[in-house]
Enzyme design. Structure first.
Site, mmCIF file in Angstrom:
data_model
loop_
_atom_site.group_PDB
_atom_site.id
_atom_site.type_symbol
_atom_site.label_atom_id
_atom_site.label_comp_id
_atom_site.label_asym_id
_atom_site.label_seq_id
_atom_site.Cartn_x
_atom_site.Cartn_y
_atom_site.Cartn_z
ATOM 1 N N ASP A 55 57.106 26.768 0.740
ATOM 2 C CA ASP A 55 57.357 25.360 0.433
ATOM 3 C C ASP A 55 56.267 24.828 -0.498
ATOM 4 O O ASP A 55 56.295 23.663 -0.898
ATOM 5 C CB ASP A 55 57.531 24.508 1.688
ATOM 6 C CG ASP A 55 56.321 24.517 2.605
ATOM 7 O OD1 ASP A 55 55.334 25.209 2.280
ATOM 8 O OD2 ASP A 55 56.369 23.824 3.644
ATOM 9 N N LYS A 123 59.384 31.623 8.017
ATOM 10 C CA LYS A 123 57.974 31.343 8.335
ATOM 11 C C LYS A 123 57.837 29.920 8.878
ATOM 12 O O LYS A 123 58.335 28.968 8.265
ATOM 13 C CB LYS A 123 57.100 31.523 7.090
ATOM 14 C CG LYS A 123 55.621 31.189 7.334
ATOM 15 C CD LYS A 123 54.709 31.736 6.261
ATOM 16 C CE LYS A 123 54.665 30.924 5.008
ATOM 17 N NZ LYS A 123 54.216 29.525 5.192
ATOM 18 N N GLU A 125 55.061 27.015 10.505
ATOM 19 C CA GLU A 125 53.645 26.641 10.560
ATOM 20 C C GLU A 125 53.243 26.111 11.934
ATOM 21 O O GLU A 125 53.940 25.278 12.518
ATOM 22 C CB GLU A 125 53.350 25.557 9.506
ATOM 23 C CG GLU A 125 53.427 26.081 8.088
ATOM 24 C CD GLU A 125 52.940 25.070 7.054
ATOM 25 O OE1 GLU A 125 52.292 24.064 7.413
ATOM 26 O OE2 GLU A 125 53.229 25.302 5.861
ATOM 27 N N GLU A 193 45.696 31.257 6.917
ATOM 28 C CA GLU A 193 45.265 30.601 5.663
ATOM 29 C C GLU A 193 43.983 29.793 5.874
ATOM 30 O O GLU A 193 43.844 29.066 6.885
ATOM 31 C CB GLU A 193 46.389 29.668 5.170
ATOM 32 C CG GLU A 193 46.010 28.894 3.916
ATOM 33 C CD GLU A 193 47.199 28.229 3.231
ATOM 34 O OE1 GLU A 193 48.349 28.398 3.691
ATOM 35 O OE2 GLU A 193 46.957 27.538 2.225
HETATM 36 O O1 KIV Z 1 54.098 27.728 0.908
HETATM 37 C C1 KIV Z 1 53.480 28.765 0.602
HETATM 38 O O2 KIV Z 1 53.543 29.270 -0.527
HETATM 39 C C2 KIV Z 1 52.670 29.390 1.628
HETATM 40 C C3 KIV Z 1 51.698 30.446 1.203
HETATM 41 C C4 KIV Z 1 50.622 29.880 0.363
HETATM 42 C C5 KIV Z 1 51.179 31.236 2.336
HETATM 43 O O3 KIV Z 1 52.771 29.049 2.756
#
Ligand code: KIV
Length: 276
Positions: A55, A123, A125, A193
């Protein structure tokens, strides 16, 4: 008539079990973001293991100051474009802000990102209880999950900016606890991160699942960067944890190949790309 003129070595499609095997065998995982078909084709040609439609597209494609304005519609659009450029590179799609506000929404969004978009994994968070529930629910429906801890950009307002996380002992302990919790909930991969390298090493050693670092030091099982950062074309100052791989090279293809090589041989990230 189709005449085969060129024989290329055919790479097996990268799978989730393969990523686990790579960790077990000590082979580092090279991951990059992509947002469109052409960049995805470059990642595929360079043999990048994992492509992430992050994102971060809200910032590097749409020009927003954060990732928060990105919607599920935006994600599905970009994920499906990237999917058309990949044949063997594994594709991960980001769950957009609030896409995982409860388990029902997470399942609906996950189904669209995988079913419509063509991602192999989603993914999420954070390590809050509702995220652990969403990880378990998605995993139970055979949607593999990549967790994301540390400097999670969707928490930018809570953090008061894009700040390194886990510097104090109690904060480091919290990240480690969350990492164990997302693994127990069923996550197959973790992006870590913006944390000190010592914490990156601790988390990587504590987990069985692969840990992919971005600004998390050299000891992670793999690395990920935003593709425009590593090509040196993101406007503004390049983040410390990134490196311009296009500098001194003749093409995007060469830059991506150099990135993959440096991740795999452990020379990226260098100490100047890491945090204490
Ligand atoms: O949104 C993204 O590109 C990410 C990466 C930087 C890990 O979460």
């Amino acid at each position: 008539m189709y005449v085969e003129t060129e024989k290329r070595p055919v790479r097996k499609p990268v799978t989730v079990p393969m990523l686990h095997a790579m960790k077990a065998e000590g082979r580092r995982i090279a991951m990059l973001t992509a947002y469109d078909f052409s960049m995805a084709s470059q990642l595929e040609a360079a043999g990048i293991d994992v492509a992430l439609v992050g994102d971060s597209l809200g910032m590097v494609i749409q020009g927003h100051a954060s990732t928060l304005p990105v919607t599920l519609e935006h994600m599905v659009y970009h994920v499906s474009a990237v999917a058309r450029g990949l044949t063997t590179t594994l594709l991960i799609a980001d769950m957009p802000f609030m896409g995982d506000r409860d388990t029902a929404h997470a399942l609906e969004a996950g189904a669209r990102l995988v079913g419509e978009g063509g991602a192999a994994m989603v993914k999420l968070e954070g390590g809050a209880p509702h995220i652990l529930d969403a990880i378990a629910a998605l995993t139970a429906r055979a949607i593999p999950v990549c967790a994301h801890l540390g400097l999670t950009p969707q928490s930018v307002h809570k953090f008061g900016g894009f700040r390194i996380q886990g510097r104090e002992a109690s904060a480091a302990e919290r990240v480690l606890t969350q990492a164990r919790a997302v693994q127990s909930a069923g996550a197959d991969l973790l992006v870590l991160e913006g944390v000190p390298s010592t914490l990156g090493e601790q988390v990587t050693k504590a987990l069985d699942i692969p840990v992919i670092g971005i600004g998390a030091g050299p000891h992670c099982d793999g690395q990920v960067l935003v593709c425009y950062d590593m090509l040196g074309i993101t406007p503004g100052k390049r983040p410390k944890f990134s490196k311009d791989f296009l500098a001194g090279r003749g093409s995007v293809a060469e830059a991506i190949a150099a990135y993959a090589e440096e991740v795999r041989n452990g020379s990226f990230p260098a100490p100047e790309n890491c945090f204490n």
